[in-house]
Scaffold this active site. Sequence first.
Site, PDB file in Angstrom:
ATOM      1  N   HIS A 216      -1.821   8.401   6.009  1.00 47.01           N
ATOM      2  CA  HIS A 216      -2.303   6.788   5.736  1.00 47.01           C
ATOM      3  C   HIS A 216      -3.396   6.371   6.390  1.00 47.01           C
ATOM      4  O   HIS A 216      -4.384   5.465   5.634  1.00 47.01           O
ATOM      5  CB  HIS A 216      -1.022   6.163   6.145  1.00 47.01           C
ATOM      6  CG  HIS A 216      -1.146   4.519   5.586  1.00 47.01           C
ATOM      7  ND1 HIS A 216      -1.389   4.333   4.323  1.00 47.01           N
ATOM      8  CD2 HIS A 216      -1.281   3.403   6.311  1.00 47.01           C
ATOM      9  CE1 HIS A 216      -1.445   2.808   3.920  1.00 47.01           C
ATOM     10  NE2 HIS A 216      -1.320   2.401   5.114  1.00 47.01           N
TER      11      HIS A 216
ATOM     12  N   PHE B  28       2.685  -3.446   4.054  1.00 42.02           N
ATOM     13  CA  PHE B  28       3.404  -4.455   4.675  1.00 42.02           C
ATOM     14  C   PHE B  28       4.787  -4.653   4.428  1.00 42.02           C
ATOM     15  O   PHE B  28       5.220  -4.237   3.318  1.00 42.02           O
ATOM     16  CB  PHE B  28       2.573  -5.834   4.266  1.00 42.02           C
ATOM     17  CG  PHE B  28       1.278  -6.006   5.119  1.00 42.02           C
ATOM     18  CD1 PHE B  28       0.914  -5.353   5.911  1.00 42.02           C
ATOM     19  CD2 PHE B  28       0.547  -7.041   4.540  1.00 42.02           C
ATOM     20  CE1 PHE B  28      -0.271  -5.649   6.618  1.00 42.02           C
ATOM     21  CE2 PHE B  28      -0.657  -7.550   5.143  1.00 42.02           C
ATOM     22  CZ  PHE B  28      -1.095  -6.696   6.493  1.00 42.02           C
TER      23      PHE B  28
ATOM     24  N   CYS C 286       0.803  -1.144  -0.020  1.00 44.69           N
ATOM     25  CA  CYS C 286       0.034   0.159   0.107  1.00 44.69           C
ATOM     26  C   CYS C 286       0.892   1.328  -0.004  1.00 44.69           C
ATOM     27  O   CYS C 286       0.386   2.384   0.149  1.00 44.69           O
ATOM     28  CB  CYS C 286      -0.898  -0.030   1.310  1.00 44.69           C
ATOM     29  SG  CYS C 286      -2.155  -1.375   1.117  1.00 44.69           S
TER      30      CYS C 286
ATOM     31  N   LYS D 164      -9.406   7.737   3.404  1.00 38.92           N
ATOM     32  CA  LYS D 164      -9.605   6.262   3.505  1.00 38.92           C
ATOM     33  C   LYS D 164     -11.177   6.220   4.343  1.00 38.92           C
ATOM     34  O   LYS D 164     -11.934   5.155   4.245  1.00 38.92           O
ATOM     35  CB  LYS D 164      -8.718   5.561   4.111  1.00 38.92           C
ATOM     36  CG  LYS D 164      -7.480   5.223   3.152  1.00 38.92           C
ATOM     37  CD  LYS D 164      -6.285   4.517   3.741  1.00 38.92           C
ATOM     38  CE  LYS D 164      -5.432   4.210   3.023  1.00 38.92           C
ATOM     39  NZ  LYS D 164      -4.492   5.526   3.022  1.00 38.92           N
TER      40      LYS D 164
ATOM     41  N   GLU E 109       1.499   6.338  13.305  1.00 36.56           N
ATOM     42  CA  GLU E 109       1.700   7.326  12.491  1.00 36.56           C
ATOM     43  C   GLU E 109       1.438   8.780  13.089  1.00 36.56           C
ATOM     44  O   GLU E 109       2.374   9.597  12.752  1.00 36.56           O
ATOM     45  CB  GLU E 109       0.412   7.495  11.213  1.00 36.56           C
ATOM     46  CG  GLU E 109       0.812   8.552  10.026  1.00 36.56           C
ATOM     47  CD  GLU E 109      -0.232   8.224   9.112  1.00 36.56           C
ATOM     48  OE1 GLU E 109      -0.162   8.945   7.946  1.00 36.56           O
ATOM     49  OE2 GLU E 109      -1.336   7.441   9.271  1.00 36.56           O
TER      50      GLU E 109
ATOM     51  N   HIS F 163      -9.826   1.702   1.707  1.00 37.33           N
ATOM     52  CA  HIS F 163      -8.156   1.742   1.410  1.00 37.33           C
ATOM     53  C   HIS F 163      -7.969   0.965   0.162  1.00 37.33           C
ATOM     54  O   HIS F 163      -8.437  -0.291  -0.064  1.00 37.33           O
ATOM     55  CB  HIS F 163      -7.736   0.602   2.599  1.00 37.33           C
ATOM     56  CG  HIS F 163      -6.066   0.724   2.516  1.00 37.33           C
ATOM     57  ND1 HIS F 163      -5.513   1.207   1.703  1.00 37.33           N
ATOM     58  CD2 HIS F 163      -5.310   0.029   3.328  1.00 37.33           C
ATOM     59  CE1 HIS F 163      -4.016   0.923   1.890  1.00 37.33           C
ATOM     60  NE2 HIS F 163      -4.038   0.244   2.935  1.00 37.33           N
TER      61      HIS F 163
END
Length: 472
Positions: free
Chosen positions: A363, A458, A223, A394, A374, A399
Amino acid sequence: MASIAAATCNSALFFKSKDSGNNAASLFRYNRFKASKSQPVKTMAALTVSPPKRETDPKKRVVITGMGVVSVFGNDVNTFYEKLLEGQSGITLIDKFDASTFTVRFAGQIRNFSSAGYIDGKNDRRLDDCWRYCLVAGRKALDDANLGQPILDTIDRTKIGVLVGSGMGGLETFSNGVEALLQKGFKKITPFFIPYSITNMGSALLAIDRGLMGPSYSISTACATANYCFYAAANHIRRGEANIMVVGGTEAAINPTGVGGFIACRALSQRNDEPHKASRPWDQDRDGFVIGEGAGVLIMESLEHATKRGANIVAEYLGGAITCDAHHMTDPRKDGLGISSCITKCLDHAGVSPEEVNYVNCHATSTLAGDLAEVIAIKKIFKNTSEMKMNGTKSMIGHGLGAAGGLEAIACIKAITTGWLHPTVNQDNLEPEVDIDTVPNVKKQHEVNVAISNSFGFGGHNSVVAFAPYKP
């Protein structure tokens, strides 16, 4: 195909801490995957004492001259942002396949998508949605930049590249190919199985369609993908390898394999009775992310080239950075070090001081650990956040995995050009640690000086890019 099977999502650990003993958590405790304890990491302590300097060479300054989108709110950039400003949720029950037996039955699913005028009927029927979204968003971005085919035919197309990445690639095509193999044997596998599954095909098809012969490839960093693409594309321009780059991210993983896989990981929110309230970044009642899909594509161009052809410049890309947590497959560093170092390097690369940044498109996936990691990182870099705003796109579109950074870059640039920030919806019970203005539930007027957009994936992949209003 191992890379497709292993394609991943956001880097935030999505398991609840109280579930640390359950089967899902144990998925990541097999010895072969077990991460060692974090070792002390030496990083640059801070930005240099002397004021940072922005790029001034028009050959190396990178500007945005076009944008294209495919989203839950349609394929028009202005409509996309208007819906975000309204705080409208695009999260609905899935009807792309029969999800009635799934424990998660909702997503940011695109409906009534049309590729008419962009893809011929024969190819349209064959293509995976991932590549259909890429082609339409890419063509729309080119048109928005006044780079239709008649114009392209008059300029050096060996200096126009394409870099549209995807985290999952043609997942529907891959799933159908495996099903055909298992049920009917290898002779029933379509010849398009491999070409339409691999992650580079969006860039390739767009390049073939428009005859673009510059750097053309894809990046797949889960992502964080689209921001990695922006960073790499800008560097091609600054090195003189391209005058124009068509760049962004695309994804279409709302299918039984994609949704089922994330359910198995316990990654997704399970608010089936209230899908529109499921994605709720920084809210204490969040329970996972909502899967989305779409494509976001920018036209990045050297200022010199854009000026010579009289292009409409909508914003400037100042710089970016990419780092790795080097910590764990899914779990972010609790101290936010990988993220904070990425932000620091981005600002240094962009020639921006922390005091100049007054907007962060986060994010913010709505996961338990990731959202707070974050914020911890942001607060490390920006000591005074009283004038700063941050929001989570999002919360309304879900997402978009590899497409997320592309969609959010467009949101950043529209914030710059309109002077309005879209809200983060579902902000009902904010985490106490979050003391930065999240633009809760209602849009806010805000003159953006410098915006940064964060994307993480990831594997600990971190990416940050910086945009600002264009000033000659």
